[in-house]
Design a protein around this motif. Structure first.
Motif, short mmCIF file in Angstrom:
data_model
loop_
_atom_site.label_atom_id
_atom_site.label_comp_id
_atom_site.label_asym_id
_atom_site.label_seq_id
_atom_site.Cartn_x
_atom_site.Cartn_y
_atom_site.Cartn_z
N THR A 152 -4.95 -12.38 9.37
CA THR A 152 -3.88 -12.60 8.40
C THR A 152 -4.01 -11.60 7.26
O THR A 152 -5.10 -11.38 6.74
N VAL A 153 -2.88 -11.02 6.86
CA VAL A 153 -2.87 -10.03 5.79
C VAL A 153 -2.21 -10.59 4.54
O VAL A 153 -2.81 -10.64 3.47
N CYS A 154 -0.98 -11.03 4.65
CA CYS A 154 -0.26 -11.52 3.48
C CYS A 154 0.95 -12.32 3.94
O CYS A 154 1.26 -12.38 5.13
N ALA A 155 1.62 -12.92 2.97
CA ALA A 155 2.88 -13.63 3.21
C ALA A 155 4.01 -12.89 2.51
O ALA A 155 3.79 -12.18 1.52
N ILE A 156 5.22 -13.04 3.03
CA ILE A 156 6.42 -12.48 2.42
C ILE A 156 7.36 -13.63 2.11
O ILE A 156 7.59 -14.50 2.96
N TYR A 157 7.91 -13.63 0.89
CA TYR A 157 8.75 -14.73 0.42
C TYR A 157 10.22 -14.32 0.45
O TYR A 157 10.55 -13.12 0.47
N PRO A 158 11.14 -15.30 0.47
CA PRO A 158 12.56 -14.97 0.60
C PRO A 158 13.07 -13.99 -0.45
O PRO A 158 13.90 -13.13 -0.15
N ASN A 159 12.59 -14.09 -1.69
CA ASN A 159 13.08 -13.21 -2.76
C ASN A 159 12.23 -11.96 -2.95
O ASN A 159 12.46 -11.20 -3.89
N GLN A 160 11.26 -11.77 -2.08
CA GLN A 160 10.38 -10.60 -2.18
C GLN A 160 11.02 -9.43 -1.44
O GLN A 160 11.31 -9.51 -0.26
N ARG A 161 11.19 -8.33 -2.13
CA ARG A 161 11.86 -7.16 -1.54
C ARG A 161 10.90 -6.30 -0.72
O ARG A 161 11.23 -5.89 0.38
N LEU A 162 9.72 -5.99 -1.23
CA LEU A 162 8.81 -5.05 -0.59
C LEU A 162 7.41 -5.65 -0.46
O LEU A 162 7.00 -6.46 -1.30
N ALA A 163 6.71 -5.22 0.57
CA ALA A 163 5.28 -5.53 0.73
C ALA A 163 4.59 -4.26 1.21
O ALA A 163 5.03 -3.63 2.17
N LEU A 164 3.52 -3.88 0.53
CA LEU A 164 2.76 -2.67 0.89
C LEU A 164 1.40 -3.10 1.40
O LEU A 164 0.67 -3.84 0.74
N ALA A 173 -6.02 -4.69 4.60
CA ALA A 173 -5.92 -5.26 5.94
C ALA A 173 -7.22 -5.02 6.67
O ALA A 173 -7.74 -3.89 6.68
N GLN A 174 -7.76 -6.06 7.28
CA GLN A 174 -9.03 -5.94 7.99
C GLN A 174 -8.89 -4.97 9.16
O GLN A 174 -7.96 -5.07 9.97
N GLY A 175 -9.81 -4.03 9.25
CA GLY A 175 -9.78 -3.05 10.33
C GLY A 175 -8.77 -1.94 10.13
O GLY A 175 -8.42 -1.25 11.09
N TRP A 176 -8.27 -1.75 8.89
CA TRP A 176 -7.28 -0.70 8.63
C TRP A 176 -7.84 0.66 9.06
O TRP A 176 -8.86 1.12 8.54
N PRO A 177 -7.19 1.35 10.02
CA PRO A 177 -7.80 2.56 10.60
C PRO A 177 -7.27 3.88 10.04
O PRO A 177 -7.72 4.93 10.49
N PHE A 178 -6.31 3.84 9.11
CA PHE A 178 -5.58 5.05 8.76
C PHE A 178 -6.00 5.69 7.44
O PHE A 178 -5.44 6.70 7.04
N GLY A 179 -6.96 5.14 6.74
CA GLY A 179 -7.41 5.74 5.50
C GLY A 179 -6.57 5.33 4.31
O GLY A 179 -5.53 4.67 4.43
N ALA A 180 -7.03 5.77 3.12
CA ALA A 180 -6.38 5.36 1.87
C ALA A 180 -5.08 6.10 1.60
O ALA A 180 -4.28 5.66 0.76
N ASP A 181 -4.83 7.20 2.30
CA ASP A 181 -3.61 7.97 2.05
C ASP A 181 -2.41 7.43 2.81
O ASP A 181 -1.28 7.89 2.59
N ALA A 182 -2.61 6.51 3.72
CA ALA A 182 -1.53 5.96 4.53
C ALA A 182 -1.19 4.56 4.06
O ALA A 182 -2.06 3.80 3.63
N GLY A 183 0.07 4.21 4.12
CA GLY A 183 0.53 2.89 3.72
C GLY A 183 1.60 2.37 4.65
O GLY A 183 2.40 3.14 5.21
#
Length: 535
Positions: A152-164, A173-183
């Motif tokens: 599990t990473v996060c939740a998104i709510y009805p009025n939430q526009r963006l999640a990064l 995110a656990q096991g994120w493989p792309f480094g700090a420059d990727a989102g």
């Protein structure tokens, strides 16, 4: 790329619960050598016209040293943290009230062990959202490296526009493989819109949505990949568009090189590809070879048709081809038993390991293992760990191959927990005009009895001398003979359970003592084996 999360670490604050020391009241900025919260909000407005700010951000997350947060909880039940959030919200409303645009000011206080004493991390921005007290979750976001173990990473709510997720200031995110420059960016246009998934920086990743599996596959040029699932929360009503037609996936690509040119994995689709996306989202493959007559998908592994030959050239005839037997029996799936029926054997678990080709493995570290325990619970095991699963489910620990887990039909549920559809069938030719037997003592089709080994059963005492075939398969289970309209099946043991499944693996009937005609292309379940009898 734009800055979706503004974050900074404020240091040298003697009392991390002192709101005024964090905020910095107007008039003291000239005497301060470091920016505090008010300065940060003023320097990074939400919207501006020229150099003048027209709106400011209203949701702020404060991260304090974990030891201070724990002490506050132990001594005051978190009262100082609540007072800090309320006081900062009042100061925020007072100094930026004309730039809020009707937005509600919200603050949240959390702890982090990585912060030193006297340090506070501040986060706000387009991708920082704090839900209202009564706001329900719309989507749950999770990631996986192997499609079996999901975190599990996060939740998104009805009025939430963006999640990064990932990247600079994003949700870790656990096991994120792309480094700090990727989102990874998720755009939410409301409960009735399909969320859009994009990767940043543009053009650096291949992002595709698999409608049958229900998750996105994100790949980097170096081969690293991440699976993303954006699942609608339980209890939330379905989108209005789903009542009439399935929604097309948010990310649909014609070619991998197109994504590299346009970036972020989001590609504009024309009418033809939009229709294909809707068919795929409904669980129907766009390819003609994957569809049945009723539009459903064949989930079983299909070997090459043995009777296929190229068209005759001019002057040739069928006489140039030697006649061969066309009857074949194929192992297309494995049935996981309910081990609770076999407590007297001492079996605690049955574990089926699969290698990177998704064939049964004898390696020490398989790509994935599917297991049923003595309590009839199902688990998926990978290098990431072990997680409980339920059928139906799909697993793609490697690219281009998939294991599908189907629930056992209700008529078979007293004996079986689930059915594993193999990625590739195992076939044996069958001579016509003769009757053969299948069972533990039969050499016929012995190559299809892939579980005839003790290594798949786990016992409490560590003993492993019992073949897995002894659970559910008799010495002589049934006989079969190819006839004009199919195969004649005869049950040879009164204790052997046999089940007839159609060409789509749907339950048809239980096979009894009387001779039974099994049509070509249909399946028979005996023991752990789901066999397809082909013409």
């Amino acid at each position: 790329m734009p800055t979706y999360v503004q974050h900074a670490v404020l240091g040298r604050i003697p009392d991390v619960f002192n709101a005024e020391a964090i905020w910095q009241t107007p008039g003291l900025a000239l005497f301060s050598r470091r920016p505090l919260l008010r300065d940060l909000l003023e320097r990074s407005p939400r919207e501006h016209k020229g150099r003048a700010a027209t709106r400011c951000f209203s949701h702020v997350t404060l991260t304090l040293p974990q030891e201070d947060v724990d002490d506050d909880y132990h001594l005051t039940r978190g009262a100082r943290a609540r007072d800090l959030a309320q006081t900062l919200a009042v100061l925020h409303q007072k100094d930026f009230g004309d730039l809020l645009g009707g937005d509600e000011v919200r603050y949240d206080v959390v702890g982090d062990t990585m912060l030193a004493p006297g340090e506070i991390e501040v986060k706000f921005g387009h991708a920082v959202y704090l839900p209202a007290p009564d706001e329900k979750v719309l989507y749950n976001v999770s990631v996986s490296r192997d499609s079996a173990i999901w975190h599990t990473v996060c939740a998104i709510y009805p009025n939430q526009r963006l999640a990064l997720i990932g990247g600079e200031g994003g949700v870790p995110a656990q096991g994120w493989p792309f480094g700090a420059d990727a989102g990874l960016l998720i755009l939410n246009d409301g409960p009735d819109a399909v969320p859009v998934v994009q990767m940043r920086p543009k053009g650096a990743f291949d992002c595709r949505f698999d409608p049958r599996s229900g998750y996105y596959t994100i790949k980097a040029p170096d081969g690293q990949r991440l699976l993303l699932k954006v699942a609608r929360a339980a209890g939330m009503p379905a989108r209005a568009s789903q009542q009439s037609e399935p929604a097309a996936p948010a990310v649909w690509q014609k070619r991998a090189d197109t994504s590299a040119n346009l970036g972020m994995g989001a590609v504009a689709v024309d009418g033809a590809y939009r229709n294909a996306g809707m068919r795929a989202a409904a669980g129907v493959s766009a390819g003609p070879d994957a569809r049945r007559g009723d539009g459903s998908i064949d989930l079983t592994a299909v070997p090459a048709a043995p009777g296929h030959k190229p068209a005759n050239r001019p002057g040739e005839s069928d006489a140039t081809y030697a006649p061969v037997s066309q009857q074949r029996v194929s192992l297309v799936a494995l049935a996981l038993p309910r081990l609770s029926r076999y407590r007297d054997t001492g079996a605690q678990a049955m574990e089926l390991p699969f290698n990177r080709d998704l064939a049964l493995s004898t390696d020490a570290q398989p790509a994935i293992s599917l297991m049923v325990d003595a309590a009839d619970q199902l688990y998926a095991c990978t290098a990431e760990g072990r997680q409980r699963i339920e059928a139906p489910a799909t697993f793609s620990p490697v690219d281009a191959r998939t294991l599908r887990l189907l629930p056992a039909a209700p008529e078979m549920a007293d004996r079986y927990r689930a059915i594993i559809c193999l990625a590739q069938a195992i076939s044996n030719g069958v001579a016509s005009g003769a009757r053969f037997t299948f069972g533990r003592n039969s050499a016929m089709l012995a190559t299809l009895r892939v579980l005839d080994s003790p290594r798949f059963l786990k016992h409490a005492d560590g003993a492993d001398s019992t073949s897995a075939d002894r659970i559910g398969l008799s010495r002589n289970a049934f006989s079969f003979e190819a006839v004009a309209k199919g195969y004649t099946i005869g049950r040879l043991s009164a204790t052997q359970a046999l089940y007839h499944l159609d060409d789509k693996l749907k339950f048809v009937a239980s096979v009894g003592e009387a001779p039974y005609l099994l049509p070509h292309g249909h399946h028979l379940v005996a023991g752990h084996y789901v066999l397809r009898f082909e013409a």
